[in-house]
Scaffold this active site. Sequence first.
Site, PDB file in Angstrom:
ATOM      1  N   TYR A 172       0.800  -1.222   0.000  1.00  0.00           N
ATOM      2  CA  TYR A 172       0.000   0.000   0.000  1.00  0.00           C
ATOM      3  C   TYR A 172       0.835   1.276   0.000  1.00  0.00           C
ATOM      4  O   TYR A 172       0.281   2.366   0.004  1.00  0.00           O
ATOM      5  CB  TYR A 172      -0.929   0.003   1.219  1.00  0.00           C
ATOM      6  CG  TYR A 172      -0.209  -0.196   2.546  1.00  0.00           C
ATOM      7  CD1 TYR A 172       0.376   0.871   3.219  1.00  0.00           C
ATOM      8  CD2 TYR A 172      -0.122  -1.462   3.131  1.00  0.00           C
ATOM      9  CE1 TYR A 172       1.021   0.690   4.436  1.00  0.00           C
ATOM     10  CE2 TYR A 172       0.521  -1.649   4.337  1.00  0.00           C
ATOM     11  CZ  TYR A 172       1.104  -0.568   4.981  1.00  0.00           C
ATOM     12  OH  TYR A 172       1.761  -0.759   6.177  1.00  0.00           O
ATOM     13  N   GLY A 173       2.172   1.133  -0.022  1.00  0.00           N
ATOM     14  CA  GLY A 173       3.027   2.316   0.054  1.00  0.00           C
ATOM     15  C   GLY A 173       4.065   2.371  -1.046  1.00  0.00           C
ATOM     16  O   GLY A 173       3.741   2.355  -2.230  1.00  0.00           O
ATOM     17  N   THR A 174       5.327   2.408  -0.655  1.00  0.00           N
ATOM     18  CA  THR A 174       6.408   2.629  -1.616  1.00  0.00           C
ATOM     19  C   THR A 174       6.701   1.417  -2.493  1.00  0.00           C
ATOM     20  O   THR A 174       7.498   1.521  -3.429  1.00  0.00           O
ATOM     21  CB  THR A 174       7.696   3.039  -0.887  1.00  0.00           C
ATOM     22  OG1 THR A 174       8.120   1.978  -0.019  1.00  0.00           O
ATOM     23  CG2 THR A 174       7.480   4.309  -0.075  1.00  0.00           C
ATOM     24  N   LEU A 175       6.076   0.276  -2.228  1.00  0.00           N
ATOM     25  CA  LEU A 175       6.247  -0.903  -3.081  1.00  0.00           C
ATOM     26  C   LEU A 175       5.252  -0.914  -4.247  1.00  0.00           C
ATOM     27  O   LEU A 175       5.358  -1.760  -5.137  1.00  0.00           O
ATOM     28  CB  LEU A 175       6.082  -2.183  -2.265  1.00  0.00           C
ATOM     29  CG  LEU A 175       7.244  -2.517  -1.326  1.00  0.00           C
ATOM     30  CD1 LEU A 175       6.826  -3.575  -0.319  1.00  0.00           C
ATOM     31  CD2 LEU A 175       8.460  -2.993  -2.111  1.00  0.00           C
ATOM     32  N   GLU A 210     -17.917  13.737  -8.745  1.00  0.00           N
ATOM     33  CA  GLU A 210     -17.889  12.293  -8.534  1.00  0.00           C
ATOM     34  C   GLU A 210     -18.267  11.888  -7.109  1.00  0.00           C
ATOM     35  O   GLU A 210     -18.256  10.711  -6.770  1.00  0.00           O
ATOM     36  CB  GLU A 210     -16.502  11.739  -8.878  1.00  0.00           C
ATOM     37  CG  GLU A 210     -16.013  12.070 -10.285  1.00  0.00           C
ATOM     38  CD  GLU A 210     -16.878  11.470 -11.385  1.00  0.00           C
ATOM     39  OE1 GLU A 210     -17.848  10.760 -11.073  1.00  0.00           O
ATOM     40  OE2 GLU A 210     -16.579  11.703 -12.565  1.00  0.00           O
TER      41      GLU A 210
END
Length: 289
Positions: free
Chosen positions: A9-12, A211
């Site tokens: 959910y982050g830098t990966l 939206e």
Amino acid sequence: MSEKMVFVYGTLRKHQSNASFIKSTALVASQTWTLGRLYDVGVGYPAMVKDPEQKVYGELYKVDHNTLREMDLLEGYHGQGLDNLYERGQQTIYMDIGEVEACVYTFREEQTTGLREIKSGDWKVDQLLSKTPLYYFAYGSCMDQERMVDHHVAKYFTDIVGGGSLQSYQLAFTISVGDGGRADIIEGDGMAEGKVYRIGVEALAYLIEREGVEEGKYRPTFVDVEVNGDILRDVLTFVVADKQPETAPPEHYAKEIIRGGKACLSTYYLQKLEKEWKEKFAIDIRRWL
């Protein structure tokens, strides 16, 4: 060699600073989420804690044992019960179609003291949404310039890059608003086409309001879109946050999609929509082409 599902959910995530750690692994799904709360650690990466009422968005990968060990090292996980930066556990991961159990790296609740909560639950949205101008992929009625004129916002959508195609997604109508369904894209087999704009802050503010992002109707996300043979990375689009079974779109809304898209959608895609909409919704789009 055994493989495991891992939710990141982050830098990966794709195009983020540590994506190279898993570049050779199999991406299972890009539009996934799990239950949790997300925080900005403040030094370039986020952390998630478990929460039964909120969502964290990310991507799902299938990794081998060696890659998982490299991820453990990156996340400061040394083993259960040890002095870890992140803990590694199992959680249910929800996809557009189906759900699986996967490994998730999380913080302990006490580690979040003083950290900024990321209310959207999406690290990429938090990082990228403020970086205008943005590329924006419209696949529904926002392709229609006539509708934009009627709503007095056409001046925000004048920079048209061209028609775009989005692989491994399909158009659907998974949210009902008053008189019928509204457009969404669902990850899976197939391909969705649309119109790509370059937009600034005014257009972005309009889209977020239109939206219903604050009300939880649609959520912003970033996808890779092919335009004229080139891949544009991290293009903004909006997807339905809580997908429901398909509902037929009203005729006026279907007309806006075709009217706005016919100059940039491929003949193949228009023919595909013609066949599908006639079979599913008894809508004949030939009169608008």
